[in-house]
Design a protein around this motif. Structure first.
Motif, PDB file in Angstrom:
ATOM      1  N   VAL A 156       0.866  -1.171   0.000  1.00 48.09           N
ATOM      2  CA  VAL A 156       0.000   0.000   0.000  1.00 48.09           C
ATOM      3  C   VAL A 156       0.906   1.226   0.000  1.00 48.09           C
ATOM      4  CG1 VAL A 156      -0.187  -0.032   2.522  1.00 48.09           C
ATOM      5  CG2 VAL A 156      -1.885   1.199   1.180  1.00 48.09           C
ATOM      6  N   VAL A 157       0.575   2.202  -0.849  1.00 50.60           N
ATOM      7  CA  VAL A 157       1.420   3.387  -1.036  1.00 50.60           C
ATOM      8  C   VAL A 157       0.784   4.596  -0.373  1.00 50.60           C
ATOM      9  CG1 VAL A 157       2.279   5.035  -2.754  1.00 50.60           C
ATOM     10  CG2 VAL A 157       2.530   2.584  -3.150  1.00 50.60           C
ATOM     11  N   TYR A 158       1.589   5.335   0.374  1.00 52.85           N
ATOM     12  CA  TYR A 158       1.171   6.591   1.007  1.00 52.85           C
ATOM     13  C   TYR A 158       1.781   7.760   0.236  1.00 52.85           C
ATOM     14  CZ  TYR A 158      -0.595   4.166   5.178  1.00 52.85           C
ATOM     15  OH  TYR A 158      -1.311   3.377   6.045  1.00 52.85           O
ATOM     16  N   SER A 159       1.178   8.922   0.400  1.00 51.63           N
ATOM     17  CA  SER A 159       1.643  10.091  -0.350  1.00 51.63           C
ATOM     18  C   SER A 159       2.761  10.853   0.346  1.00 51.63           C
ATOM     19  CB  SER A 159       0.465  11.036  -0.619  1.00 51.63           C
ATOM     20  OG  SER A 159      -0.190  11.383   0.586  1.00 51.63           O
ATOM     21  N   TYR A 160       3.113  10.442   1.563  1.00 50.11           N
ATOM     22  CA  TYR A 160       4.138  11.168   2.323  1.00 50.11           C
ATOM     23  C   TYR A 160       4.872  10.163   3.192  1.00 50.11           C
ATOM     24  CZ  TYR A 160       6.081  14.820   5.425  1.00 50.11           C
ATOM     25  OH  TYR A 160       6.912  15.636   6.150  1.00 50.11           O
ATOM     26  N   GLY A 161       6.183  10.191   3.151  1.00 50.54           N
ATOM     27  CA  GLY A 161       6.973   9.199   3.880  1.00 50.54           C
ATOM     28  C   GLY A 161       6.757   9.242   5.378  1.00 50.54           C
ATOM     29  N   ILE A 202      16.554 -13.329   6.332  1.00 43.99           N
ATOM     30  CA  ILE A 202      15.407 -13.700   7.162  1.00 43.99           C
ATOM     31  C   ILE A 202      14.190 -13.902   6.259  1.00 43.99           C
ATOM     32  CG2 ILE A 202      13.845 -12.949   9.000  1.00 43.99           C
ATOM     33  CD1 ILE A 202      16.617 -13.509  10.035  1.00 43.99           C
ATOM     34  N   PRO A 203      13.490 -15.035   6.376  1.00 41.90           N
ATOM     35  CA  PRO A 203      12.286 -15.249   5.558  1.00 41.90           C
ATOM     36  C   PRO A 203      11.263 -14.145   5.783  1.00 41.90           C
ATOM     37  CG  PRO A 203      12.941 -17.283   6.653  1.00 41.90           C
ATOM     38  CD  PRO A 203      13.788 -16.193   7.238  1.00 41.90           C
ATOM     39  N   LYS A 204      10.632 -13.694   4.711  1.00 43.78           N
ATOM     40  CA  LYS A 204       9.659 -12.608   4.794  1.00 43.78           C
ATOM     41  C   LYS A 204       8.483 -12.973   5.696  1.00 43.78           C
ATOM     42  CE  LYS A 204      11.718  -9.833   1.832  1.00 43.78           C
ATOM     43  NZ  LYS A 204      12.229  -8.518   2.219  1.00 43.78           N
ATOM     44  N   GLU A 205       8.185 -14.269   5.786  1.00 44.01           N
ATOM     45  CA  GLU A 205       7.045 -14.699   6.601  1.00 44.01           C
ATOM     46  C   GLU A 205       7.248 -14.395   8.083  1.00 44.01           C
ATOM     47  OE1 GLU A 205       8.807 -16.822   4.575  1.00 44.01           O
ATOM     48  OE2 GLU A 205       7.475 -16.415   2.865  1.00 44.01           O
ATOM     49  N   GLU A 206       8.489 -14.177   8.482  1.00 42.10           N
ATOM     50  CA  GLU A 206       8.780 -13.903   9.890  1.00 42.10           C
ATOM     51  C   GLU A 206       8.452 -12.464  10.283  1.00 42.10           C
ATOM     52  OE1 GLU A 206       9.515 -16.148  11.904  1.00 42.10           O
ATOM     53  OE2 GLU A 206      10.269 -17.815  10.718  1.00 42.10           O
ATOM     54  N   ILE A 207       8.239 -11.606   9.270  1.00 45.01           N
ATOM     55  CA  ILE A 207       7.999 -10.185   9.535  1.00 45.01           C
ATOM     56  C   ILE A 207       6.543  -9.872   9.220  1.00 45.01           C
ATOM     57  CG2 ILE A 207       8.769  -7.842   9.075  1.00 45.01           C
ATOM     58  CD1 ILE A 207      10.933  -9.733  10.201  1.00 45.01           C
ATOM     59  N   ASP A 208       5.856  -9.253  10.165  1.00 44.53           N
ATOM     60  CA  ASP A 208       4.446  -8.932   9.951  1.00 44.53           C
ATOM     61  C   ASP A 208       4.262  -7.789   8.959  1.00 44.53           C
ATOM     62  OD1 ASP A 208       2.830 -10.632  12.018  1.00 44.53           O
ATOM     63  OD2 ASP A 208       4.593  -9.901  13.092  1.00 44.53           O
ATOM     64  N   MET A 209       5.110  -6.776   9.071  1.00 41.30           N
ATOM     65  CA  MET A 209       4.978  -5.668   8.135  1.00 41.30           C
ATOM     66  C   MET A 209       6.289  -4.901   8.024  1.00 41.30           C
ATOM     67  SD  MET A 209       1.929  -2.905   7.752  1.00 41.30           S
ATOM     68  CE  MET A 209       2.214  -2.119   9.318  1.00 41.30           C
ATOM     69  N   VAL A 210       6.605  -4.506   6.786  1.00 42.05           N
ATOM     70  CA  VAL A 210       7.776  -3.673   6.502  1.00 42.05           C
ATOM     71  C   VAL A 210       7.286  -2.338   5.968  1.00 42.05           C
ATOM     72  CG1 VAL A 210       9.778  -3.364   5.001  1.00 42.05           C
ATOM     73  CG2 VAL A 210       9.350  -5.585   6.062  1.00 42.05           C
ATOM     74  N   MET A 211       7.785  -1.265   6.539  1.00 40.01           N
ATOM     75  CA  MET A 211       7.433   0.081   6.092  1.00 40.01           C
ATOM     76  C   MET A 211       8.679   0.757   5.540  1.00 40.01           C
ATOM     77  SD  MET A 211       5.217   0.701   9.495  1.00 40.01           S
ATOM     78  CE  MET A 211       6.222  -0.544  10.274  1.00 40.01           C
ATOM     79  N   GLY A 212       8.531   1.492   4.465  1.00 37.17           N
ATOM     80  CA  GLY A 212       9.688   2.140   3.868  1.00 37.17           C
ATOM     81  C   GLY A 212       9.337   3.486   3.266  1.00 37.17           C
ATOM     82  N   SER A 213      10.363   4.264   2.983  1.00 40.41           N
ATOM     83  CA  SER A 213      10.190   5.580   2.363  1.00 40.41           C
ATOM     84  C   SER A 213      10.757   5.543   0.953  1.00 40.41           C
ATOM     85  CB  SER A 213      10.902   6.651   3.184  1.00 40.41           C
ATOM     86  OG  SER A 213      10.893   7.888   2.500  1.00 40.41           O
ATOM     87  N   MET A 214      10.097   6.247   0.056  1.00 31.57           N
ATOM     88  CA  MET A 214      10.609   6.400  -1.306  1.00 31.57           C
ATOM     89  C   MET A 214      11.333   7.736  -1.469  1.00 31.57           C
ATOM     90  SD  MET A 214       7.464   4.728  -3.524  1.00 31.57           S
ATOM     91  CE  MET A 214       6.220   5.878  -2.957  1.00 31.57           C
ATOM     92  N   GLU A 215      11.540   8.428  -0.347  1.00 30.76           N
ATOM     93  CA  GLU A 215      12.102   9.771  -0.396  1.00 30.76           C
ATOM     94  C   GLU A 215      13.609   9.794  -0.228  1.00 30.76           C
ATOM     95  OE1 GLU A 215       9.847  11.850   2.542  1.00 30.76           O
ATOM     96  OE2 GLU A 215       7.945  11.517   1.502  1.00 30.76           O
ATOM     97  N   TRP A 216      14.219   8.646   0.061  1.00 34.93           N
ATOM     98  CA  TRP A 216      15.668   8.601   0.215  1.00 34.93           C
ATOM     99  C   TRP A 216      16.302   8.005  -1.034  1.00 34.93           C
ATOM    100  CZ3 TRP A 216      14.978  11.940   3.377  1.00 34.93           C
ATOM    101  CH2 TRP A 216      14.452  11.824   4.656  1.00 34.93           C
TER     102      TRP A 216
END
Length: 464
Positions: free
Chosen positions: A155-160, A288-302
């Motif tokens: 899901v994409v947000y408009s602001y980091g 680390i398998p992705k299944e071990e992480i519930d959610m990853v959040m990132g910024s496209m501003e860097w």
């Protein structure tokens, strides 16, 4: 019939009960209509007395006293793009201050893609995603991000900033418990405030301290099993910490997550597109398998040199934000031209993954060079593109220390190197030590790195 019913009712109800009800009703009416004073009895001021009161009145300032050392009074004017080199107050400086890790700022392909999208879609989307702000490029970007990160959905947000500040309260609510590293960035702090959950901070990257807190919570759960059944437990960390440049010990965090049944959220603002063979972040870095992480959040501003942020995870988890993520539901969606720029950045990253290895090489070179400085203490992981320099000398007065670092940054800018002091809002719980923050990009040469260390050393000799 009605009067007969009332008569029968009054006969059945005790007299004292009716008397009490009538008395209460009259008391309420008296309180509503009674005035505590007679306006006519108030003393009337003369015109002279009114003028005297106005003359004596001193309005409070809208803004309190601000120190002349406040960053707002240290404005620097940048002309042009903040690329590898940028113009600061007329001085051409090597850019070691902005987060242009992959050197995408000023990239011709990305700029041309954005311009083409501008002609097709216009400037803005004019509305939130859930109303009339979704454009086809938004859906393409979400699909591409999910594929790139090897997750089910994005899901994409408009602001980091609003990404993690919205994602945390979308899941964690009042009564839940969140375990958080004490060194997290400001966006996470705001997300914690909005969640109204019980927050427990553990020492920075100290897994022993974290486990102690988890054991304390486990003991409380045993004492109150009914409450434990409805209490959710979250663990929030950063892939690379903005305030220190350290990489989180993800393998140990995953181990504790399994043991104590936590939901783990990782903010990868910096580690996304900088760590791992393909730039997939701290999970790829530690394998680390992705299944071990519930959610990853990132910024496209860097690294991606555009605007916005994203969350990736399972469909079940991510879809929840489309109805409960405040930054997603109530903010105008990401402008299509910036969305198209993000897609082009992904194309470049996927077509040439060697850029991540090049960035790691530059990180090692910069780390080695900065470690040789005698007047500073270097903090930050060897593989991190963000590093912090602290003064070797101990300065008890924090304001005095910050003033010294600002003078060092000014000296560097005047001598062709752009660096910045790390800025923090005056929040009581979060008081990192003042430092100079250095950022690394994959276009640096060894000569340029040597110039950075030379200017920093000269600045220390001049200022300290």
């Amino acid at each position: 019939m009605a009067s007969q019913w009332v008569f029968e009712f009054l006969n059945e109800v005790p007299f004292y009960h009716v008397f009490l009800e009538v008395g209460l009703l009259m008391s309420v009416l008296w309180l509503i209509f009674h005035k505590s004073y007679n306006p006519k009895e108030l003393a009337q001021l003369t015109d002279k007395e009114k003028e005297l009161l106005i003359e004596e009145w001193t309005p409070e300032p809208l803004v309190g006293e601000v120190s002349l050392k406040h960053p707002a009074f240290r404005r620097r004017i940048i002309n042009g793009k903040a690329e590898k080199y940028m113009n600061i107050d007329g001085n051409l400086c090597l850019n070691m201050a902005t987060h242009n890790y992959l050197g995408f700022t000023g990239n011709k392909e990305i700029e041309d893609t954005a311009v083409t999208s501008l002609h097709k879609y216009g400037v803005g989307s004019c509305g939130p995603r859930g109303f009339y702000g979704t454009v086809d490029v938004h859906l393409v970007l979400e699909e591409r991000l999910a594929q790139f990160m090897k997750m089910e959905e994005a899901v994409v947000y408009s602001y980091g900033f609003s990404t993690i500040a919205s994602a945390i309260p979308a899941y964690a609510k009042r009564g839940d418990v969140i375990f958080v590293d004490e060194n997290v960035n400001f966006a996470i702090q705001k997300g914690l405030d909005a969640s109204r959950s019980k927050v427990k901070f553990f020492k920075h990257n100290d897994m022993e301290d974290l486990e102690n807190l988890l054991m304390e919570q486990a003991e409380l759960d045993v004492k109150n099993p009914r409450k434990a059944q409805v209490t959710r437990r979250f663990l929030v960390v950063e892939g690379i910490y903005m305030n220190s440049g350290d990489i989180c010990p993800l393998p140990k965090l995953v181990e504790l997550r399994k043991k104590y049944k936590l939901r783990i959220f990782i903010d990868e603002n910096i580690s996304f597109a900088t760590l791992g063979e393909h730039g997939r972040g701290v999970t790829e870095y530690f394998n680390i398998p992705k299944e071990e992480i519930d959610m990853v959040m990132g910024s496209m501003e860097w690294s991606m040199s555009t605007i916005g942020g994203f969350c990736v995870g399972s469909t079940f988890v991510v879809e929840h934000q489309r109805l409960s993520g405040l930054g997603y539901c109530f903010s105008a969606s990401l402008p299509p031209l910036l969305t198209a720029a993000a897609i082009k950045s992904l194309d470049i990253m996927e077509n040439d993954p060697s850029m991540f290895k090049e960035l790691q090489t530059r990180c090692h070179l910069v780390h080695k060079a900065l470690s040789s400085l005698k007047s500073y203490e270097l903090k930050g992981d060897l593989d991190s593109p963000v590093k912090h320099l602290y003064l070797q000398m101990q300065v008890k007065d924090s304001d005095k220390e910050l003033d010294m670092l600002n003078k060092i940054a000014d000296f560097c800018a005047e001598n062709g190197v752009a660096v910045t002091t790390a800025a923090y809002l005056p929040v009581e719980k979060f008081k990192p030590r003042n430092s100079i923050r250095i950022t690394v990009n994959n276009k640096l040469t060894e000569e340029e790195i040597q110039k950075v260390t030379s200017v920093l050393e000269k600045a220390a000799d001049e200022i300290l």
